[in-house]
Scaffold this motif. Structure first.
Motif, mmCIF file in Angstrom:
data_model
loop_
_atom_site.group_PDB
_atom_site.id
_atom_site.type_symbol
_atom_site.label_atom_id
_atom_site.label_comp_id
_atom_site.label_asym_id
_atom_site.label_seq_id
_atom_site.Cartn_x
_atom_site.Cartn_y
_atom_site.Cartn_z
ATOM 1 N N LEU A 99 0.872 -1.225 0.184
ATOM 2 C CA LEU A 99 0.000 -0.129 0.136
ATOM 3 C C LEU A 99 0.927 1.423 -0.039
ATOM 4 O O LEU A 99 1.599 1.616 1.170
ATOM 5 C CB LEU A 99 -1.000 0.022 1.282
ATOM 6 N N HIS A 100 0.831 1.899 -0.825
ATOM 7 C CA HIS A 100 1.853 3.144 -1.373
ATOM 8 C C HIS A 100 1.023 4.243 -1.594
ATOM 9 O O HIS A 100 0.120 4.548 -2.139
ATOM 10 C CB HIS A 100 2.884 2.834 -2.357
ATOM 11 N N LYS A 102 -0.151 6.964 0.504
ATOM 12 C CA LYS A 102 -1.189 7.038 1.388
ATOM 13 C C LYS A 102 -1.876 8.506 1.146
ATOM 14 O O LYS A 102 -1.305 9.546 1.338
ATOM 15 C CB LYS A 102 -0.986 6.870 2.950
ATOM 16 N N PHE A 117 -5.462 4.223 -1.485
ATOM 17 C CA PHE A 117 -4.059 3.886 -1.894
ATOM 18 C C PHE A 117 -4.438 3.616 -3.297
ATOM 19 O O PHE A 117 -5.468 3.094 -3.659
ATOM 20 C CB PHE A 117 -3.263 2.733 -1.380
#
Length: 220
Positions: A99-100, A102, A117
Motif C-alpha cells: 500500500l503506497h 497514502k 491507495f
C-alpha cells in the motif's frame, strides 16, 4: 486525476463501515457524526522515520503489533477507543503490505482513520481503502448488497460486503477487533472495461489478509 478528487467526482464515500454510493446510509440508525473521539497515541502520528513499532527485517527486534487484538468489542465500554488505522499504522508497514502513496480521506480521514491507495497499474484505475469503524459485523447485514464470509487461519470471521449497485467493481472485507471493525475496501473505476478480470471481493480479502499476516494475526 488525483485519487481523492476522483472519489469526489464519483460520489463514493467510505465511512463508518459502510460504502455510500450517491446516497447517505445510516447503520443501526446512527450517523458517523456521532462517532466517539479516539485518543491516538502521539507516537502513532509521528514520522515513520522515528516510529519503532515495525522493526526492519533481520534487525533482531520483534515487531510490535499495529492492529488491535481480534475479537468482539463493546463501544459502550467507557474504556473503548475506536481504532483509526490510517493514523496508527506506520507508513513503512503499509508499504510492506503493498500500500503506497497514502492519501487521507477529507473529513472522515480524521474521524475513522480512513485513507486511500492507488491499487497499482495492473488494476487500471482502481483503489484500496483502509478504515476503522465503531459498527460491528451485524450492522453490515442491514446494508443493501451481498454478504459472504471468510476467516483467518485462526478462525476469526471476515465479512465480505459486495456493493449492490457496483457488484462487479466494489467490495469491502471487514474484521472485528477489540477497538472496532477494521476493513479494507477495493474499488475499480474500470466500468465496462472487458479487460478488467479482477473480482473486488477477492482483492479486498487478499489485501486484508496480507495486512493481518504482516501483523502476526494470520498465516498464509
Amino acid at each position: 486525476m488525483h485519487l481523492l478528487r476522483k472519489l469526489r467526482h464519483t460520489g463514493i464515500l467510505f465511512a463508518a463501515g459502510a460504502i455510500l454510493t450517491g446516497c447517505t446510509i445510516n447503520i443501526g440508525g446512527e450517523s458517523t457524526d456521532s462517532a466517539p473521539e479516539s485518543v491516538v497515541p502521539e507516537s502513532s502520528i509521528e514520522s515513520t522515520d522515528e516510529n519503532t513499532d515495525v522493526a526492519a527485517a533481520g534487525d533482531g527486534i520483534e515487531a510490535e503489533p499495529v492492529i488491535p487484538p481480534l475479537g468482539e468489542f463493546d463501544r459502550s465500554d467507557p474504556d473503548y477507543v475506536q481504532y483509526k488505522p490510517c493514523l496508527e499504522i506506520p507508513d513503512d508497514f503499509l508499504e510492506k503490505a503493498g500500500l503506497h502513496g497514502k492519501e487521507m480521506m477529507e473529513g472522515v480521514g480524521e474521524v475513522d482513520g480512513t485513507c486511500t491507495f492507488n491499487a497499482g497499474p495492473e488494476y487500471g484505475t482502481s483503489i484500496f481503502n483502509l478504515q476503522g469503524s465503531r459498527h460491528n459485523h451485524d450492522a453490515f447485514l442491514g446494508i443493501s448488497g451481498d454478504v459472504t464470509w471468510d476467516q483467518t487461519s485462526n478462525g476469526d470471521p471476515i465479512l465480505l460486503h459486495r456493493s449492490k449497485y457496483l457488484a462487479d467493481s466494489e467490495c469491502q472485507a471487514a474484521i472485528e477487533t477489540e477497538r472496532g471493525t477494521f476493513s479494507v475496501s477495493f474499488q475499480s473505476f474500470e466500468y465496462g472495461n472487458e479487460n478488467f478480470s479482477f473480482d473486488p471481493c477477492d482483492e479486498a480479502q487478499m489485501k486484508l489478509k496480507t495486512v493481518l499476516e504482516l501483523d502476526g494475526k494470520h498465516e498464509d
